[in-house]
Scaffold this motif. Structure first.
Motif, PDB file in Angstrom:
ATOM      1  N   LEU A  60       0.856  -1.179   0.000  1.00 48.20           N
ATOM      2  CA  LEU A  60       0.000   0.000   0.000  1.00 48.20           C
ATOM      3  C   LEU A  60       0.895   1.232   0.000  1.00 48.20           C
ATOM      4  O   LEU A  60       1.854   1.281   0.768  1.00 48.20           O
ATOM      5  N   THR A  61       0.603   2.200  -0.837  1.00 46.91           N
ATOM      6  CA  THR A  61       1.288   3.481  -0.779  1.00 46.91           C
ATOM      7  C   THR A  61       0.245   4.512  -0.374  1.00 46.91           C
ATOM      8  O   THR A  61      -0.758   4.702  -1.063  1.00 46.91           O
ATOM      9  N   ILE A  62       0.509   5.153   0.765  1.00 46.47           N
ATOM     10  CA  ILE A  62      -0.425   6.106   1.346  1.00 46.47           C
ATOM     11  C   ILE A  62       0.325   7.408   1.567  1.00 46.47           C
ATOM     12  O   ILE A  62       1.370   7.427   2.219  1.00 46.47           O
ATOM     13  N   THR A  63      -0.210   8.492   1.018  1.00 49.30           N
ATOM     14  CA  THR A  63       0.419   9.798   1.196  1.00 49.30           C
ATOM     15  C   THR A  63      -0.299  10.537   2.316  1.00 49.30           C
ATOM     16  O   THR A  63      -1.520  10.672   2.300  1.00 49.30           O
ATOM     17  N   ILE A  64       0.498  10.981   3.286  1.00 52.07           N
ATOM     18  CA  ILE A  64      -0.038  11.720   4.427  1.00 52.07           C
ATOM     19  C   ILE A  64       0.557  13.124   4.445  1.00 52.07           C
ATOM     20  O   ILE A  64       1.527  13.402   3.752  1.00 52.07           O
ATOM     21  N   THR A  65      -0.019  13.973   5.253  1.00 49.40           N
ATOM     22  CA  THR A  65       0.609  15.256   5.547  1.00 49.40           C
ATOM     23  C   THR A  65       1.423  15.033   6.810  1.00 49.40           C
ATOM     24  O   THR A  65       0.872  14.934   7.912  1.00 49.40           O
ATOM     25  N   ALA A  66       2.732  14.888   6.615  1.00 53.83           N
ATOM     26  CA  ALA A  66       3.624  14.600   7.740  1.00 53.83           C
ATOM     27  C   ALA A  66       3.888  15.884   8.513  1.00 53.83           C
ATOM     28  O   ALA A  66       4.166  16.932   7.930  1.00 53.83           O
ATOM     29  N   THR A  67       3.802  15.787   9.841  1.00 51.76           N
ATOM     30  CA  THR A  67       4.005  16.955  10.689  1.00 51.76           C
ATOM     31  C   THR A  67       5.395  16.994  11.314  1.00 51.76           C
ATOM     32  O   THR A  67       5.806  18.026  11.828  1.00 51.76           O
ATOM     33  N   GLY A  68       6.116  15.880  11.279  1.00 58.37           N
ATOM     34  CA  GLY A  68       7.468  15.869  11.833  1.00 58.37           C
ATOM     35  C   GLY A  68       7.984  14.467  12.028  1.00 58.37           C
ATOM     36  O   GLY A  68       7.253  13.490  11.868  1.00 58.37           O
ATOM     37  N   PRO A  69       9.256  14.370  12.390  1.00 62.53           N
ATOM     38  CA  PRO A  69       9.875  13.056  12.563  1.00 62.53           C
ATOM     39  C   PRO A  69       9.254  12.225  13.683  1.00 62.53           C
ATOM     40  O   PRO A  69       9.217  11.004  13.596  1.00 62.53           O
ATOM     41  N   VAL A  70       8.747  12.861  14.723  1.00 67.50           N
ATOM     42  CA  VAL A  70       8.134  12.117  15.828  1.00 67.50           C
ATOM     43  C   VAL A  70       6.900  11.368  15.313  1.00 67.50           C
ATOM     44  O   VAL A  70       6.699  10.190  15.631  1.00 67.50           O
ATOM     45  N   GLN A  71       6.078  12.028  14.516  1.00 63.24           N
ATOM     46  CA  GLN A  71       4.885  11.403  13.937  1.00 63.24           C
ATOM     47  C   GLN A  71       5.278  10.214  13.063  1.00 63.24           C
ATOM     48  O   GLN A  71       4.695   9.135  13.153  1.00 63.24           O
ATOM     49  N   LEU A  72       6.280  10.409  12.202  1.00 59.77           N
ATOM     50  CA  LEU A  72       6.690   9.348  11.283  1.00 59.77           C
ATOM     51  C   LEU A  72       7.258   8.146  12.025  1.00 59.77           C
ATOM     52  O   LEU A  72       6.983   7.001  11.679  1.00 59.77           O
ATOM     53  N   GLU A  73       8.028   8.400  13.074  1.00 59.61           N
ATOM     54  CA  GLU A  73       8.598   7.304  13.856  1.00 59.61           C
ATOM     55  C   GLU A  73       7.502   6.527  14.581  1.00 59.61           C
ATOM     56  O   GLU A  73       7.498   5.291  14.600  1.00 59.61           O
ATOM     57  N   ALA A  74       6.539   7.226  15.159  1.00 52.69           N
ATOM     58  CA  ALA A  74       5.436   6.562  15.862  1.00 52.69           C
ATOM     59  C   ALA A  74       4.598   5.740  14.890  1.00 52.69           C
ATOM     60  O   ALA A  74       4.188   4.617  15.208  1.00 52.69           O
ATOM     61  N   LEU A  75       4.352   6.275  13.700  1.00 54.18           N
ATOM     62  CA  LEU A  75       3.609   5.550  12.671  1.00 54.18           C
ATOM     63  C   LEU A  75       4.331   4.264  12.301  1.00 54.18           C
ATOM     64  O   LEU A  75       3.742   3.179  12.276  1.00 54.18           O
ATOM     65  N   HIS A  76       5.626   4.365  12.043  1.00 55.14           N
ATOM     66  CA  HIS A  76       6.441   3.206  11.685  1.00 55.14           C
ATOM     67  C   HIS A  76       6.403   2.150  12.786  1.00 55.14           C
ATOM     68  O   HIS A  76       6.174   0.961  12.520  1.00 55.14           O
ATOM     69  N   GLU A  77       6.612   2.571  14.014  1.00 53.36           N
ATOM     70  CA  GLU A  77       6.644   1.623  15.135  1.00 53.36           C
ATOM     71  C   GLU A  77       5.321   0.889  15.298  1.00 53.36           C
ATOM     72  O   GLU A  77       5.298  -0.321  15.505  1.00 53.36           O
ATOM     73  N   GLU A  78       4.205   1.618  15.177  1.00 56.60           N
ATOM     74  CA  GLU A  78       2.911   0.957  15.361  1.00 56.60           C
ATOM     75  C   GLU A  78       2.590   0.027  14.197  1.00 56.60           C
ATOM     76  O   GLU A  78       2.002  -1.035  14.397  1.00 56.60           O
TER      77      GLU A  78
END
Length: 89
Positions: A60-78
């Protein structure tokens, strides 16, 4: 001579995330639920779905509006913690 620094990402920005996992009946639903928690309001109609040649895996390729590295790291971990996702790019 030192190596040049990679370019910095300026947030917020459109950020495509590719998620790869085994094809199961609920794979997409599980992944989308995680995205909804970390990036609510992403455009579901712009998601691309690809199956592997034998149909064993789904990407799946999903484009989000990324707000910062903390958000991206939390997304990846979950996503990885679901046990359904093999790779996040």
């Amino acid at each position: 001579m030192s190596a040049p620094e990679p370019p910095k990402i300026e947030f917020p920005c459109a950020y495509p995330v590719k998620v790869l996992g085994r094809s199961t009946a609920d794979f997409e639903a599980v992944v989308l639920a995680v995205f909804e928690r970390h990036a609510p309001g992403f455009e579901r109609d712009k998601i691309t779905v690809r199956s592997s040649g034998k149909g064993s895996f789904t990407a799946l390729t999903i484009t989000i509006t990324a707000t910062g590295p903390v958000q991206l790291e939390a997304l990846h971990e979950e996503l990885i913690a679901t046990g359904r996702v093999q790779m996040v790019i």
